[in-house]
Design a protein around this motif. Structure first.
Motif, mmCIF file in Angstrom:
data_model
loop_
_atom_site.group_PDB
_atom_site.id
_atom_site.type_symbol
_atom_site.label_atom_id
_atom_site.label_comp_id
_atom_site.label_asym_id
_atom_site.label_seq_id
_atom_site.Cartn_x
_atom_site.Cartn_y
_atom_site.Cartn_z
ATOM 1 N N LEU A 51 -10.242 4.513 8.827
ATOM 2 C CA LEU A 51 -9.474 5.721 8.393
ATOM 3 C C LEU A 51 -7.859 5.550 8.587
ATOM 4 C CD1 LEU A 51 -9.503 8.748 7.221
ATOM 5 C CD2 LEU A 51 -9.545 9.389 9.859
ATOM 6 N N TYR A 52 -7.213 5.899 7.618
ATOM 7 C CA TYR A 52 -5.718 5.642 7.633
ATOM 8 C C TYR A 52 -5.196 7.149 7.525
ATOM 9 C CZ TYR A 52 -0.961 4.451 5.659
ATOM 10 O OH TYR A 52 0.311 4.549 5.616
ATOM 11 N N VAL A 53 -4.277 7.601 8.635
ATOM 12 C CA VAL A 53 -3.777 8.855 8.797
ATOM 13 C C VAL A 53 -2.591 8.614 8.845
ATOM 14 C CG1 VAL A 53 -3.808 10.868 10.194
ATOM 15 C CG2 VAL A 53 -5.824 9.486 10.127
ATOM 16 N N GLN A 54 -1.746 9.152 7.835
ATOM 17 C CA GLN A 54 -0.081 9.122 7.888
ATOM 18 C C GLN A 54 0.380 10.422 8.186
ATOM 19 O OE1 GLN A 54 2.401 9.206 4.149
ATOM 20 N NE2 GLN A 54 2.853 7.053 4.842
ATOM 21 N N GLY A 55 0.949 10.583 9.321
ATOM 22 C CA GLY A 55 1.739 11.905 9.700
ATOM 23 C C GLY A 55 0.938 13.144 9.933
ATOM 24 N N VAL A 112 -6.101 3.794 11.793
ATOM 25 C CA VAL A 112 -4.730 3.646 11.827
ATOM 26 C C VAL A 112 -4.080 4.663 11.623
ATOM 27 C CG1 VAL A 112 -3.040 2.371 10.538
ATOM 28 C CG2 VAL A 112 -5.316 1.297 10.284
ATOM 29 N N VAL A 113 -3.179 4.824 12.542
ATOM 30 C CA VAL A 113 -2.127 6.242 12.638
ATOM 31 C C VAL A 113 -0.910 5.937 12.725
ATOM 32 C CG1 VAL A 113 -1.421 8.125 14.323
ATOM 33 C CG2 VAL A 113 -3.812 7.504 14.259
ATOM 34 N N GLN A 114 -0.220 6.604 11.650
ATOM 35 C CA GLN A 114 1.109 6.282 11.338
ATOM 36 C C GLN A 114 1.902 7.611 11.741
ATOM 37 O OE1 GLN A 114 1.909 4.827 7.309
ATOM 38 N NE2 GLN A 114 4.037 4.909 7.582
ATOM 39 N N ASP A 115 2.706 7.391 12.644
ATOM 40 C CA ASP A 115 3.448 8.889 13.111
ATOM 41 C C ASP A 115 4.585 8.401 13.988
ATOM 42 O OD1 ASP A 115 3.926 11.664 14.171
ATOM 43 O OD2 ASP A 115 1.660 11.651 13.351
ATOM 44 N N LEU A 116 5.472 9.468 14.295
ATOM 45 C CA LEU A 116 6.782 9.140 15.022
ATOM 46 C C LEU A 116 6.283 8.988 16.568
ATOM 47 C CD1 LEU A 116 8.959 12.263 13.758
ATOM 48 C CD2 LEU A 116 8.941 9.820 12.975
ATOM 49 N N PHE A 117 5.294 9.720 16.868
ATOM 50 C CA PHE A 117 4.889 9.781 18.313
ATOM 51 C C PHE A 117 3.458 9.324 18.526
ATOM 52 C CE2 PHE A 117 7.718 13.308 17.452
ATOM 53 C CZ PHE A 117 8.714 12.948 18.196
ATOM 54 N N LEU A 118 3.001 9.165 19.530
ATOM 55 C CA LEU A 118 1.543 8.742 19.987
ATOM 56 C C LEU A 118 1.017 10.070 20.119
ATOM 57 C CD1 LEU A 118 1.645 5.900 22.591
ATOM 58 C CD2 LEU A 118 0.436 5.730 20.410
ATOM 59 N N ASN A 119 0.513 10.750 18.995
ATOM 60 C CA ASN A 119 0.007 11.979 18.986
ATOM 61 C C ASN A 119 -1.378 12.119 19.453
ATOM 62 O OD1 ASN A 119 -1.559 10.831 16.814
ATOM 63 N ND2 ASN A 119 -0.443 12.211 15.258
ATOM 64 N N PRO A 151 4.543 2.781 13.495
ATOM 65 C CA PRO A 151 5.730 3.972 13.848
ATOM 66 C C PRO A 151 6.258 4.650 12.594
ATOM 67 C CG PRO A 151 6.793 1.799 14.212
ATOM 68 C CD PRO A 151 4.932 1.574 14.012
ATOM 69 N N GLY A 152 6.417 5.790 12.489
ATOM 70 C CA GLY A 152 6.857 6.599 11.506
ATOM 71 C C GLY A 152 8.406 6.905 11.330
ATOM 72 N N ALA A 153 8.846 7.222 10.158
ATOM 73 C CA ALA A 153 10.217 7.489 10.115
ATOM 74 C C ALA A 153 10.534 9.000 9.961
ATOM 75 C CB ALA A 153 11.039 6.938 8.981
ATOM 76 N N ARG A 203 12.659 0.340 11.779
ATOM 77 C CA ARG A 203 12.970 -0.588 10.658
ATOM 78 C C ARG A 203 12.441 0.021 9.309
ATOM 79 N NH1 ARG A 203 10.470 -6.716 10.696
ATOM 80 N NH2 ARG A 203 11.221 -7.362 8.712
ATOM 81 N N TYR A 204 11.312 0.726 8.958
ATOM 82 C CA TYR A 204 10.894 0.657 7.605
ATOM 83 C C TYR A 204 10.780 2.331 7.659
ATOM 84 C CZ TYR A 204 9.508 -4.205 7.254
ATOM 85 O OH TYR A 204 9.558 -5.484 6.916
ATOM 86 N N ALA A 205 11.041 2.886 6.478
ATOM 87 C CA ALA A 205 10.527 4.200 5.982
ATOM 88 C C ALA A 205 9.071 4.204 5.884
ATOM 89 C CB ALA A 205 11.284 4.762 4.730
ATOM 90 N N ASP A 206 8.523 5.273 5.801
ATOM 91 C CA ASP A 206 6.801 5.514 5.726
ATOM 92 C C ASP A 206 6.569 4.868 4.515
ATOM 93 O OD1 ASP A 206 6.467 6.860 8.328
ATOM 94 O OD2 ASP A 206 7.132 8.582 7.573
ATOM 95 N N TRP A 207 7.277 4.900 3.278
ATOM 96 C CA TRP A 207 6.702 4.530 2.130
ATOM 97 C C TRP A 207 6.900 3.115 2.360
ATOM 98 C CZ3 TRP A 207 9.873 1.475 -1.006
ATOM 99 C CH2 TRP A 207 11.224 1.381 -0.684
ATOM 100 N N GLU A 208 7.637 2.411 2.731
ATOM 101 C CA GLU A 208 7.831 1.215 2.893
ATOM 102 C C GLU A 208 6.675 0.434 3.654
ATOM 103 O OE1 GLU A 208 12.575 -0.123 2.806
ATOM 104 O OE2 GLU A 208 11.751 1.194 4.320
#
Length: 957
Positions: free
Chosen positions: A647-651, A675-682, A693-695, A723-728
């Motif tokens: 599972l890929y979880v964005q934000g 896979v978690v993509q976020d600003l924090f370790l939620n 890491p998210g933006a 370094r990257y925005a989320d879309w990148e």
């Protein structure tokens, strides 16, 4: 780059359709009747000096700086309070006016600190500017009583007051106050809280929060309207005091609720100084709430994770790695899982907090990269019934009006939402309209602020039992039909007449009468009848609803019942009416528009449609699955069953936000790669194997789409911390899976969206930069967008009436669980709190508490502030008690902003019959005294702390 400065016309625009022509300083101008002379002058570039006037406030006329001469009149007139009249000749500058204005400014300055060089407002002070505008060169007065110094003539100065620094976001300095009343009027007219007043008279006049209270002790909601209105440094953001005045700004969109407030991000280099609501923002018109105005500090918080991390097992500590290693590891794991378990064993969840472009890419990755439709979004657990219900009735899955439409409403029906807490700027607009004379109907188990607060009160409050929405709305329709209040002409022209007749016969049955359903709803029949008559006969009637409608086992049914009621009374297709779902997150509308549901491509087109699927296959160069994928609850079930493994979880923080946490935990724990993509370790990251890491919204370009379908730009004002925005990052993941994407900027993604999505055909960054925002559909049929939908006909053709049979929820009270728990939000916190808990907003709401009625507290021996155990069939948690009569006997209420409070341990897996939206709003519980946190809470806290351990770089080697 420079600071964006809006024009302040001094007084509001007139709505008159009649024009008046006059002459100002020799220039002829024609303006609407009722326009002030001050505003008319500004329209030709003549800036009359002013201190008490602002174009978002009614004219006041107290500072007298704006005096003007009118030919033929002996006396001078205040230009802010004097309306234009035909044929008059106005002089805005003359030797006489210059002398008077200098004298007035001299009096102001005589009782004002002359510390301009060290003042935080230096360079942004209207008093300073006006002194220059009237060429003030000396001050002849001084030495007497003043409010400026703590001591006068060697003694304590009783007229001086110290600064109020109680609010964490701004400081109040009474010594610099000129008593212009702008802050008081902004609190009243713009925000509608009435927290500020002027105490004293004459020289003793002071701005006062409440009855001489500190700001934090008063009724102030920290919206910032007073700070923005202040022409001096009396009310100043603490960030400006600490950093200094900004030197450039960019317009962007708030990343909190679905209102979509536009802001100016004011910067010094890449350091944010403050967020100022943009006056030209069409959703908020220069207003804001505490979250958007001040709670942006999470973007810079020390908890931000800025390096990718991986770990083999969820019991291992995290190990920081390069982006290349993290992406390669995630891609190889997903390839391995699909090779072992099959194409359908992986999926993803898009984010309602990321941009529409980023959401579009995630669903594209899943469909074209993973090869399936296992994609879902947080709307599954909030407004998925809105999408289903409104599409059935009207043919579209979104609200019918723009927010400005409420200004023409005569009756406002609010059901299942609390706008003043969850959507505060819309709440302020509603309160303003009620103060102007509109009537209000509130359908809510709690006595919310809109039921009664300063200068407003609801004509009817229907405090229904949780879970009985369908019964109450159908009973309203019963009265409309049986008492002959149906707009038959509208129904015959705009709706399917045969379906209407069948529906009318159904709602007209005695079993749907207010008297018959009272035993379910608990609402006296005479209140229901009165509310129905008011809605049907009171003029333009509009409906606002929220999660208190959708998060039920009959959420979709209630949405359709609301649509039935609006169609039956003809309250659609013009300003002041409509059906308006208040969306919970900043881009939840956009995430749905972008195809985040497992059965729909972008633009709400079904994946089984061969023509639509071929369009996307040709654009993306791969074959696409024609079968709908898994919804979020199905993903958890499949994971527990051992057939869903990646599972890929964005934000999104599904572990905290979704119901029945124990089941969610089991599902996440069964995954082989999360896979978690976020600003924090939620909280969800407790079970993750890869963290990307998210933006924040300050670090990327894109668009958000708000609850009124308004597409607005998000503009990057600082470099991504990771370094990257989320879309990148999504593009890196996709390319590691072989997708070969080559996007260089989000504008290219939007161009692709426009090519593939008919309702976005004319949307582009160039257009948004030109006009500010548009409301979809924006295409050949509506090239400038469509603020109000269904004007001449419904999107589906004829409006569809649907039978809405009330089916009681399976979640029922009994001897073991005699109370009903319902949940919601609070003003200072947002959603799962990941953002707001990392700001000073937690000073207002440091924990979730349980509201219960004094009677229920007394019979259980519970006192204010006690620990109480809340137990349901699903689980138990403990909270501190708040005893209040805002809830009815038998009903308890809490929020879900703090993870350790574990509110969703208690909620069950009951869900909406059509969409699987969880039934958060109805949980049978028992409440009893407790000594502290439960064993589950303690275990969860320990696991959460352990899962956040990160191996030092040296150790990792």
């Amino acid at each position: 780059m420079s600071l964006i400065k809006e024009i302040d016309y001094g007084t509001p625009a007139s709505r008159s359709e009649k024009d008046v022509t006059l002459t100002i300083d020799g220039t002829q101008i024609t303006v609407p009747e009722g326009t002030s002379i001050m505003r008319a002058a500004m329209q030709i570039g003549v800036d009359i000096p002013k201190l008490c006037a602002s174009d978002n406030l009614h004219s006041f006329g107290s500072c007298r700086l704006c005096l003007i001469e009118i030919e033929g009149r002996a006396n001078l007139s205040a230009s802010c309070t004097t309306p234009v009249t035909p044929g008059i000749a106005v002089k805005t500058y003359s030797p006489r006016l210059d002398t008077i204005r200098r004298g007035i400014m001299e009096l102001y300055i005589s009782d004002h600190p002359l510390d301009c060089l060290t003042c935080a407002a230096n360079g942004d002070c209207e008093l300073q500017s006006m002194a220059g505008a009237v060429s003030l060169r000396q001050v002849r007065y001084g030495g007497g009583r003043n409010h400026v110094t703590a001591r006068r003539e060697g003694r304590r100065n009783e007229d001086w007051k110290p600064k109020d620094k109680s609010n964490p976001y701004f400081t109040y300095d009474p010594a610099k106050c000129i008593v212009c009343n702008r802050c008081v009027r902004a609190c009243q007219e713009v925000q509608g809280t009435f927290a500020l007043t002027i105490e004293g008279r004459g020289f003793d006049s002071r701005v006062s929060p409440g009855a001489g209270e500190a700001f934090m002790e008063s009724e102030c909601v920290s919206c910032g309207a007073c700070v923005q209105a202040c022409p001096t440094a009396t009310l100043t953001e603490n960030s400006v005091v600490a950093i200094g005045q900004p030197e450039h700004s960019a317009v962007t969109t708030c990343a909190y609720c679905g209102v979509g407030c536009a802001f100016k991000a004011e910067m010094r280099g890449e350091e944010i100084v403050r967020m100022v609501p943009w006056k030209d923002g069409k959703a908020n018109h220069g207003h804001s709430c505490i979250k958007g105005r001040f709670a942006y500090g999470y973007a810079l918080h020390r908890d931000r994770v800025t390096s990718p991390m991986i770990r083999e097992k969820i019991t291992d500590p995290w190990r920081e790695v390069s982006w290349e290693e993290a992406i390669s590891h995630a891609a190889s794991e997903f390839k391995r899982i699909q090779a072992k378990y099959g194409r359908l064993a992986v999926g993803g969840i898009t984010s309602s907090r990321c941009t529409s472009e980023e959401t579009f890419l995630v669903q594209k990755l899943i469909r074209s990269g993973f090869g399936n439709n296992n994609v879902d979004t947080c709307a599954r657990v909030c407004h998925s019934p809105t999408g289903y219900g409104l599409s059935q009735a009207f043919g579209t899955s979104a609200g019918t009006q723009d927010f400005d439409s409420v200004a023409e409403a005569d009756v406002i029906l609010i059901i299942g939402c609390n706008p003043t807490d969850a959507h505060p700027v819309v709440g302020s607009q509603i309160k303003r309209r009620i103060r102007e004379g509109a009537k209000l109907i509130v359908v809510d188990p709690r006595r919310t602020e809109l039921v009664r607060s300063p200068h407003i009160s609801a004509a009817f409050h229907l405090p229904l039992r949780p879970g009985t929405n369908v019964a109450i709305v159908t009973a309203l329709a019963h009265v409309v039909v049986k008492e002959g209040l149906v707009n038959e002409a509208f129904v015959r022209e705009r709706c399917d007449w045969d379906e209407y007749l069948e529906w009318a016969a159904f709602v007209g049955e005695e079993s749907n009468s207010p008297e018959a359903v009272e035993k379910f709803t608990g609402v006296p029949a005479h209140l229901v009848r009165g509310a129905a008559r008011l809605y049907a006969t009171g003029g333009n009637a509009t409906i606002y609803y929220g999660l208190g409608v959708t998060e039920h086992s009959q959420g979709s049914t209630t949405v359709m019942a609301i649509a039935n009621l609006a169609m039956a009374t003809g309250n659609l297709g013009r300003p002041g009416v409509g059906v308006n779902p208040l969306r919970g997150q900043n881009n939840v509308q956009g995430s749905c528009d972008m195809g985040s549901f497992p059965h729909e491509f972008p633009g709400y087109r079904h994946v089984s449609d061969d023509t639509v699927r071929k369009l996307f296959e040709e654009a993306w160069g791969v074959p696409l699955d024609g079968e709908p994928g898994l919804r979020i609850p199905n993903m958890f079930d499949a994971a527990v069953d051992g057939v869903f493994k990646g599972l890929y979880v964005q934000g999104e923080d599904i572990l905290q936000s979704d119901p029945d946490i124990k089941h969610v935990s089991a599902g996440l724990g069964a995954l082989e790669c999360l896979v978690v993509q976020d600003l924090f370790l939620n909280e969800t990251a407790n079970y993750a194997h890869v963290f990307l890491p998210g933006a924040s919204f300050l670090e990327k370009d894109g668009v958000f789409i708000n609850a009124e379908r308004r597409i607005q730009r998000v503009r990057r004002v600082m470099s991504p911390k990771a370094r990257y925005a989320d879309w990148e990052a999504t593009q890196l993941f996709a390319n590691a899976l072989g997708c070969n994407w080559t996007y260089a900027h989000p504008s290219e993604i939007m161009d692709e969206i426009a090519r593939l999505t008919p309702s976005f055909a004319h949307v582009s960054y160039a257009k948004l930069d030109e006009v500010g925002s548009v409301q979809w559909p924006c295409n050949d049929a509506a090239p400038e967008g469509m603020p109000i939908m269904h004007i001449d006909k419904f999107a589906r053709g004829k409006g569809k009436f649907v039978i809405t049979e009330y089916v009681p929820t399976e979640e029922r009270t009994g001897p073991r669980f005699p109370l009903l728990l319902t949940t919601g939000r609070i003003l200072s916190q947002y959603n799962v709190g990941a953002q707001t808990r990392r700001t000073e907003n937690s000073q207002w709401h440091p924990e979730d508490v349980l509201e219960l009625h004094p009677h229920d507290a007394e019979v259980r021996g519970v006192r204010e502030g006690d620990w109480v155990r809340v137990q349901s069939r699903a689980g138990e948690t403990t909270l501190h008690a708040k005893i209040t009569d805002r809830v009815a006997p038998g009903v308890v209420y809490t929020t879900f902003h703090h993870p350790l409070c574990q509110t969703n341990v208690v909620t069950t897996d009951n869900s909406d019959w059509a969409t699987n939206c969880p039934e958060y709003k109805v949980t049978a519980v028992q409440v009893s005294p407790s000594n502290g946190p439960t064993e589950w809470q303690e275990r969860y806290r320990e696991m959460s702390e352990k899962s956040r351990q990160i191996v030092a770089v040296g150790e990792a080697r």
